[in-house]
Design an enzyme around this catalytic site. Structure first.
Site, PDB file in Angstrom:
ATOM      1  N   GLU A  60      -0.459 -19.017   1.034  1.00 39.93           N
ATOM      2  CA  GLU A  60      -1.659 -18.482   0.400  1.00 39.93           C
ATOM      3  C   GLU A  60      -1.319 -17.465  -0.675  1.00 39.93           C
ATOM      4  OE1 GLU A  60      -4.770 -19.325   3.949  1.00 39.93           O
ATOM      5  OE2 GLU A  60      -4.554 -17.287   3.210  1.00 39.93           O
ATOM      6  N   CYS A  63      -5.773  -7.652   3.219  1.00 46.74           N
ATOM      7  CA  CYS A  63      -4.440  -7.466   3.801  1.00 46.74           C
ATOM      8  C   CYS A  63      -4.330  -8.035   5.195  1.00 46.74           C
ATOM      9  CB  CYS A  63      -4.127  -5.983   3.939  1.00 46.74           C
ATOM     10  SG  CYS A  63      -3.875  -5.194   2.393  1.00 46.74           S
TER      11      CYS A  63
HETATM   12  N1  SAH Z   1       5.636  -8.251   5.023  1.00 45.01           N
HETATM   13  C1  SAH Z   1       5.408  -7.222   4.083  1.00 45.01           C
HETATM   14  C2  SAH Z   1       4.393  -7.570   3.025  1.00 45.01           C
HETATM   15  C3  SAH Z   1       3.180  -8.337   3.475  1.00 45.01           C
HETATM   16  S1  SAH Z   1       2.043  -7.456   4.472  1.00 45.01           S
HETATM   17  C4  SAH Z   1       5.022  -5.947   4.794  1.00 45.01           C
HETATM   18  O1  SAH Z   1       4.718  -5.977   5.977  1.00 45.01           O
HETATM   19  O2  SAH Z   1       5.043  -4.899   4.154  1.00 45.01           O
HETATM   20  C5  SAH Z   1       1.275  -6.364   3.288  1.00 45.01           C
HETATM   21  C6  SAH Z   1       0.615  -5.129   3.912  1.00 45.01           C
HETATM   22  O3  SAH Z   1      -0.490  -5.530   4.719  1.00 45.01           O
HETATM   23  C7  SAH Z   1       1.555  -4.339   4.817  1.00 45.01           C
HETATM   24  O4  SAH Z   1       1.505  -2.970   4.492  1.00 45.01           O
HETATM   25  C8  SAH Z   1       0.967  -4.560   6.202  1.00 45.01           C
HETATM   26  O5  SAH Z   1       1.225  -3.448   7.032  1.00 45.01           O
HETATM   27  C9  SAH Z   1      -0.512  -4.733   5.900  1.00 45.01           C
HETATM   28  N2  SAH Z   1      -1.267  -5.441   6.914  1.00 45.01           N
HETATM   29  C10 SAH Z   1      -0.857  -6.463   7.691  1.00 45.01           C
HETATM   30  N3  SAH Z   1      -1.866  -6.849   8.501  1.00 45.01           N
HETATM   31  C11 SAH Z   1      -2.934  -6.079   8.226  1.00 45.01           C
HETATM   32  C12 SAH Z   1      -4.289  -6.017   8.709  1.00 45.01           C
HETATM   33  N4  SAH Z   1      -4.727  -6.847   9.628  1.00 45.01           N
HETATM   34  N5  SAH Z   1      -5.116  -5.096   8.170  1.00 45.01           N
HETATM   35  C13 SAH Z   1      -4.686  -4.278   7.185  1.00 45.01           C
HETATM   36  N6  SAH Z   1      -3.448  -4.284   6.692  1.00 45.01           N
HETATM   37  C14 SAH Z   1      -2.565  -5.176   7.208  1.00 45.01           C
END
Ligand code: SAH
Ligand code: SF4
Length: 422
Positions: free
Chosen positions: A106, A400
């Protein structure tokens, strides 16, 4: 045709060989294998990365015979294809993108993505403020300070024509993810495979084509914040940065990569000549809480991650972003904010607070709005810039951590899904 190529051509069912993703030197060797002069590589670079053509037949500058030979040997342009699109009320679009082997990832398009602190996760806003009003105005009327009364419309990008100032594209680096953060929907998929550099950069090309974006005229930011952990697919992530910055034309200063914290990769990243901005998913104020929500903390403790981050040679207007997903009652209390301040006190840092986006099968609660406000206020009063990231595309599960395949797997053609309300 050389014997090697004949052998390739006769392999039944061999996977397609993508030109998209190859660097100029690699294309040059390929052309030599086909008995061609090196300048052909430059023509292919122009066609696939600048004109962003979808098929070898569209590379009309190549002789027909060569195009046929390439096709016969199993080569394709190999740009990933958008197979489904969902559009949010806020203009965000989420795409399901199909790769050559049928796997899907995605990618998200956020028009008018207005700076990291305001929603799109990018950290390019400092440069933008410095160059606002200059870039894209390549007509003679675009002298700073002079009102652009007669803009030459040939110099206006598709984005601006549709009323947006910029857009941010959020791209995936893996099919699924192996890191297993407890609050993240992507984690539920497990890891299927790494993307190649061409597949990572190809998501951008496919989305730019969809919107008719003209590089150099439209302002595009990139965030590596989709599915997957870019630093666990390090070499291909770096290859994609090179393709995007040097060939597709989006400077690395407009890119932000987010990592859950792979300590050796952060140290390696600090040495890269082409380096996007860094965002670290801190998400907790001490190792105990972080271990509960991000089990990878058992391997690399917060202190080790911060030491690695400190090796980054930061540019003048550069700071490191710490993302902090607020989970109700878990990491969102005043004592957590005090711990965050303590951890980051001697760093050129800012904190992006992200209100957790719920998802099926994930057992957390959202933080109370007043707790979010107090948390942000405490950080700011403690001298730490802190922003609350506005969720984008929540109605289409594009915010996110919500990038999970909620759309059907085998669509027939492009399916456009338009949601009318949140
Ligand atoms: N794998 C990398 C990048 C993708 S996730 C990482 O973890 O940094 C991108 C961001 O989304 C990260 O900061 C992660 O903590 C956040 N994230 C993941 N799941 C989420 C959710 N359900 N709600 C809000 N932020 C989330
Ligand atoms: Fe992977 Fe990032 Fe999700 Fe963690 S938050 S599981 S590292 S995509």
């Amino acid at each position: 045709m050389s014997n090697k190529i004949k052998a390739i051509a006769s392999e039944v069912g061999s996977p397609p060989r993508a030109l998209f993703g190859m660097l100029p030197a690699e294309l040059k060797s390929l052309m030599e294998e086909f008995g061609q002069k090196g300048y052909r590589a430059g023509q292919i670079v122009e066609a696939i990365y600048h004109q962003r053509v979808a098929g070898i037949d569209e590379v009309t500058v190549l002789p027909v015979g060569l195009r046929e030979e390439l096709t016969g040997a199993g080569y394709t342009v190999g740009m990933p294809e958008i197979v489904q699109a969902a559009r949010s009320v806020d203009g965000t679009e989420r795409y399901l993108i199909r790769l050559a082997d049928g796997e899907t990832v995605e990618t998200v398009w956020m028009p008018d993505g207005d700076g990291g602190e305001r929603g799109d996760g990018s950290e390019a806003s400092a440069e933008e403020e410095a160059t606002d009003g200059l870039e894209g105005n390549t007509s003679e009327f675009a002298v700073p300070g002079v009102v652009a009364q007669k803009r030459d419309l040939r110099n206006v990008g598709a984005l601006e024509m549709s009323g947006y100032r910029r857009a941010t594209i959020c791209i995936s680096s893996q099919v699924g993810c192996a890191v297993n953060c407890q609050f993240c929907l992507t984690a539920k998929l497990g890891i299927k495979r790494n993307l190649t550099g061409g597949e990572i950069a190809g998501q951008v090309a496919a989305v730019l084509n969809r919107h008719g974006v003209k590089i150099g005229k439209d302002r595009i930011n990139l965030v590596f914040m989709g599915m997957g952990e870019p630093f666990l697919n390090y070499d291909e992530f770096i290859r994609s940065v090179e393709l995007l910055a040097r060939h597709i034309g989006i400077p690395e200063s407009r890119m932000t990569v987010s990592t859950s914290g792979i300590e050796p990769a952060i140290r390696r990243f600090a040495q890269e000549p082409l380096r996007p901005k860094l965002a670290l998913s801190l998400n907790a104020s001490n190792d105990e809480v972080r271990e509960q929500i991000m089990p990878i903390t058992r391997k690399w403790k917060i202190a080790a991650l911060l030491e690695a981050v400190k090796t980054l040679p930061l540019g003048k207007r550069e700071w490191v972003t710490f993302e902090y997903v607020l989970l109700g009652g878990v990491n969102d209390q005043p004592h957590h904010a005090r711990e965050v301040l303590d951890l980051l006190k001697d760093m050129r840092a800012k904190v992006n607070l992200i209100v957790w986006n719920p998802g099926p099968g994930i057992d957390y609660t959202q933080p109370k709005p007043e707790d979010v406000q107090v948390f942000q206020k405490m950080l700011i009063e403690g001298g730490m810039p802190a922003y609350i990231r506005r969720p984008r595309g929540r109605d289409i599960y594009a915010a996110c951590g919500q990038l999970k395949r909620t759309m059907s797997e085998e669509p027939a053609g492009l399916v456009e899904i338009q949601r009318a309300s949140v």
